[in-house]
Motif scaffolding. Structure first.
Motif, PDB file in Angstrom:
ATOM      1  N   SER A 214       0.823  -1.206   0.000  1.00 10.65           N
ATOM      2  CA  SER A 214       0.000   0.000   0.000  1.00 10.65           C
ATOM      3  C   SER A 214       0.861   1.262   0.000  1.00 10.65           C
ATOM      4  N   ARG A 215       1.876   1.283   0.861  1.00 10.84           N
ATOM      5  CA  ARG A 215       2.746   2.455   0.925  1.00 10.84           C
ATOM      6  C   ARG A 215       3.606   2.565  -0.330  1.00 10.84           C
ATOM      7  N   ALA A 216       4.083   1.433  -0.824  1.00  9.09           N
ATOM      8  CA  ALA A 216       4.906   1.452  -2.036  1.00  9.09           C
ATOM      9  C   ALA A 216       4.113   1.993  -3.222  1.00  9.09           C
ATOM     10  N   ASP A 217       2.869   1.547  -3.358  1.00  8.78           N
ATOM     11  CA  ASP A 217       2.036   2.006  -4.472  1.00  8.78           C
ATOM     12  C   ASP A 217       1.700   3.489  -4.353  1.00  8.78           C
ATOM     13  N   SER A 218       1.729   4.018  -3.130  1.00  8.64           N
ATOM     14  CA  SER A 218       1.365   5.420  -2.906  1.00  8.64           C
ATOM     15  C   SER A 218       2.532   6.377  -3.101  1.00  8.64           C
ATOM     16  N   TYR A 219       3.762   5.842  -3.175  1.00 13.42           N
ATOM     17  CA  TYR A 219       4.931   6.718  -3.109  1.00 13.42           C
ATOM     18  C   TYR A 219       5.102   7.612  -4.333  1.00 13.42           C
TER      19      TYR A 219
END
Length: 377
Positions: A214-219
């Motif tokens: 989730s965080r990786a996709d948001s970066y």
């Protein structure tokens, strides 16, 4: 006396800057020679820093025979030594031991520490992020490191707590000290002209591979919002690649989301990188040593990070509120930028300067303790 430096390389500019800091700290001790292995960088990289090359010798292989046949004069002229000639180890890994990192790295270092100690070497770990150590293999590996090391430095209070807990029987060896690169001044970069009111955006590939999906996709969308928010605040965004290769691979994805291209700066010299930071109005990024380079140069930051070390860094420089989550809205980012470039700008600068002065005093004390381990004082 030869001291081997481990944990640094020219591939990571923060790691290379730590090597430069060690060289500066040891420059008054002419009888101390610093060495690295082939993982540090090229022959020219070693020459640039005046480093000796520790040659890996197979116990029963041809390299052992071949090296033994080389005249001492040839080895000395070419800066070649063996592990047997090294009297001490200084590790400056930055962040290598903890649940978020491959446990094999810690296990390998623990095995090395055991061997080094049987050889009578002194072992010091310079300030670095440590832990957490919740998994048994990582915990056991760090406890073994602490058993054989003479002195270990945690870079922040969280790291200190994690290390103390994992190596409870060796707490007397574990100390708190700031990052050693704080006291290094960047080289003036008169050949580079940044636009007026520049915001340097520093991406980090670790935000993609050391965080959950989730965080990786948001970066990457987060970086796009940072660019837009900076323009809204009247700043001129410039992307600074702090570590070529992995970080550079993200540029295409960032640029595709922007109708107006953002200028890109590349620099391989870590001292020039720090000099570039001094030219900015604001640094917004996710590379630890880029953020530290800015703060220690008196430049405010806004940050997003993937481990506890980012939160603690900002707190140490009295700007903990400037840490953003990658799902922050464009308006949230805009407000964070306004906080550091608005009416409180001078107050923030003074607060950052006071934090640096305090850290320099703590570093001076740390180097005294390190040099005592190696009988340099």
């Amino acid at each position: 006396m030869f001291i081997e430096i481990t944990g640094t390389s020219t591939r990571n500019k923060g790691a290379e800057l730590m090597l430069a800091a060690i060289c500066m700290a040891m420059r008054d001790h002419s009888h101390i020679q610093l060495a690295v292995d082939s993982n540090f960088g090229s022959y020219l990289d070693r020459v640039r820093y005046g480093l000796w090359h520790k040659v890996k010798i197979d116990k029963f292989g041809r390299s052992k025979l071949g090296f033994s046949l080389l005249p001492d004069s040839f080895r000395r002229t070419n800066g070649m030594i063996t592990e047997a000639e090294i009297g001490g180890i200084i590790d400056a890994s930055g962040f290598a031991f903890g649940d978020q990192l491959p446990v094999a790295t810690a296990e390998r270092f623990a095995t090395n520490c055991a061997r080094w100690k049987t050889q009578g070497k002194r072992i010091v770990l310079l300030p670095q992020a440590l832990g957490p150590f919740q998994t048994k293999p990582a915990r056991r590996a760090f406890e073994n490191i602490a058993r054989f090391a003479d002195l270990i430095h945690a870079r922040d209070h969280d790291s200190l707590s994690f290390a103390m807990d994992a190596a409870a029987e060796h707490q007397n060896k574990i100390k708190l000290a700031p990052d050693i690169t704080i006291g290094i001044d960047g080289i003036p970069v008169n050949d580079i002209k940044l636009p007026k009111s520049t915001m340097l955006l520093v991406p980090n590939k670790r935000m993609l591979d050391r965080t959950n999906k989730s965080r990786a996709d948001s970066y990457l969308p987060f970086l796009t919002r940072c660019i837009r928010a900076s323009r809204k605040a009247g700043l001129n965004p410039v992307i600074l690649i702090h570590d070529d290769g992995e970080d550079e691979a993200m540029l295409g994805a960032i640029q595709k989301t922007e109708t107006e291209n953002v200028p890109i700066l590349h620099e391989t010299d870590p001292l020039r990188l720090k000099g570039i930071m001094r030219l900015a109005t604001l640094v917004l990024g996710s590379r630890f040593h880029a953020l530290l380079g800015a703060l220690s140069s008196g430049v405010p930051v806004v940050a997003a990070g993937w481990s506890h070390k980012y939160e603690r860094l900002l707190e140490d420089f009295n700007c903990g509120q400037q840490l953003l989550k990658v799902d922050a809205s464009e308006d949230d980012i805009y407000q964070s930028i306004l906080t550091v470039i608005g009416p409180n700008h001078d107050t923030i600068h003074k607060s950052i300067a006071c934090a640096k002065t305090r850290a320099i005093d703590e570093l001076d004390h740390m180097w005294i303790q390190v040099k005592k381990v190696f009988n340099l004082l």
